[in-house]
Design a protein around this motif. Structure first.
Motif: not given
Lengths: 167, 156
Positions: A27, A30, A34-35, A37-38, A41, A153-154, A157-158, A161, B27, B31, B34, B37-38, B41-42, B147, B151, B155
């Motif tokens: 956890l 992960l 993800v954080l 990523l901000a 990206l 990113l896509v 995220r997948m 799945y 998903p 996505t 997500l 979020l980016a 963030g920027g 954020a 996350r 879960f």
């Protein structure tokens, strides 16, 4: 396949098993992934949009690159580290995951694109540093990397799945 | 109808039941969320780093805010358009999660803060010293809790 055997052996190591079975460690990785990523990206998007001439067009490209790229690479380093740890928690599962494979392939392509940008287009930056809309080659580099990061990113995220899609 | 009953009603709307059974709808929406979020963030980092004396120090915070505000609005819009669907898919689960309510509270606080206090401080070059730095720290901490909350509620 020998590579799969290597990852199966890696999955059987005590540290890998411990990570896999620890709900909180996974956890934490992960959440870090993800954080950051901000940061990664987020700043990459700004840089790419500048190269495309869409955002911050009055700020010299060299200034955007030198002042923001350290944050981009720093964010990437933390993302990569947390990613490696998550991979280490379930190496064999990740290795057979098609979304994971696509993500890794595209990461390679993105790295190549960034390298090419600095080897070619970036060399002549003095000629177009202040252009609100940079030349075609720079726009292409910005657009291509933006597209690749989004696709990565896509795919990322997948990854959970895989069962829904391929088994 | 209590709030929990309302959440239950949302979760079992035919559209939401269809969404949950689709292998790609959830998903896909997550996505886009997500990606939002980016983008946020920027846009947020460029300005807040500048307030802290980092990042693009060659530009004024006011100008950087003007330059990144469209991006911030795109990011917020993509979050607000996708978030409610993700919520409605598992509304009754979120009802019991403290992280969900903390996330909502931080989100409300940060939106209010960004478009009132932060905007005024960023636009006024006479404000110097500790105030811009405190504004940046408050903004970054609030977005961070939004954020992180996001996350944590994802879960099982």
């Amino acid at each position: 396949m020998p590579l799969l055997e290597i990852f199966e052996w890696l999955a059987a190591t005590p540290a890998s098993t411990a990570l896999r079975e620890s709900h909180y460690a996974y956890l934490a990785f992960l959440a870090t992934h993800v954080l950051t990523l901000a940061v990664f990206l987020g700043t990459a998007i700004i840089v790419d949009l500048r190269l495309l001439g869409i955002s911050m067009s009055r700020v010299p490209v060299s200034q955007v690159l030198t002042r923001l790229l350290p944050w981009t690479t720093g964010g990437f380093a933390v993302m990569a580290a947390s990613g490696v740890l998550m991979f280490y928690a379930s190496p064999a599962d990740k290795f057979v995951n098609l979304f994971f494979r696509a993500k890794m392939a595209m990461l390679g392509l993105a790295g190549l694109a960034v390298w090419l940008f600095f080897r070619t287009v970036h060399r002549s930056i003095d000629d177009w540093d202040n252009d609100p809309v940079p030349p075609r080659a720079a726009r292409l580099a910005g657009g291509l990397t933006l597209l690749l990061w989004t696709a990565i990113l896509v795919a990322g995220r997948m990854i959970p799945y895989q069962q829904y899609w391929f088994t | 109808m209590s709030l929990l009953e309302f959440f239950h009603w949302l979760e079992y709307l035919p559209l939401l039941v269809t969404m949950r059974s689709s292998p790609w709808l959830f998903p896909a929406i997550a996505t886009v969320h997500l990606l939002g979020l980016a983008i946020i963030g920027g846009a947020v980092l460029v300005v807040d780093l500048r307030l802290l004396g980092l990042g693009l120090i060659g530009q004024s915070a006011a100008r950087l805010t003007r330059d990144t505000e469209p991006l911030l609005l795109v990011g917020i819009a993509s979050m607000l358009l996708t978030g409610p669907w993700l919520f409605m898919c598992f509304a009754t689960k979120y009802y019991y999660l403290t992280a969900f309510w903390l996330k909502l509270a931080s989100l409300g606080a940060v939106l209010l803060f960004t478009f009132t206090i932060r905007r005024r401080v960023v636009r006024n070059p006479t404000i110097a010293g500790a105030v811009p730095k405190l504004v940046a720290v408050a903004s970054l901490s609030l977005w961070f809790s939004v954020a992180l909350g996001g996350r944590l509620i994802g879960f099982p």
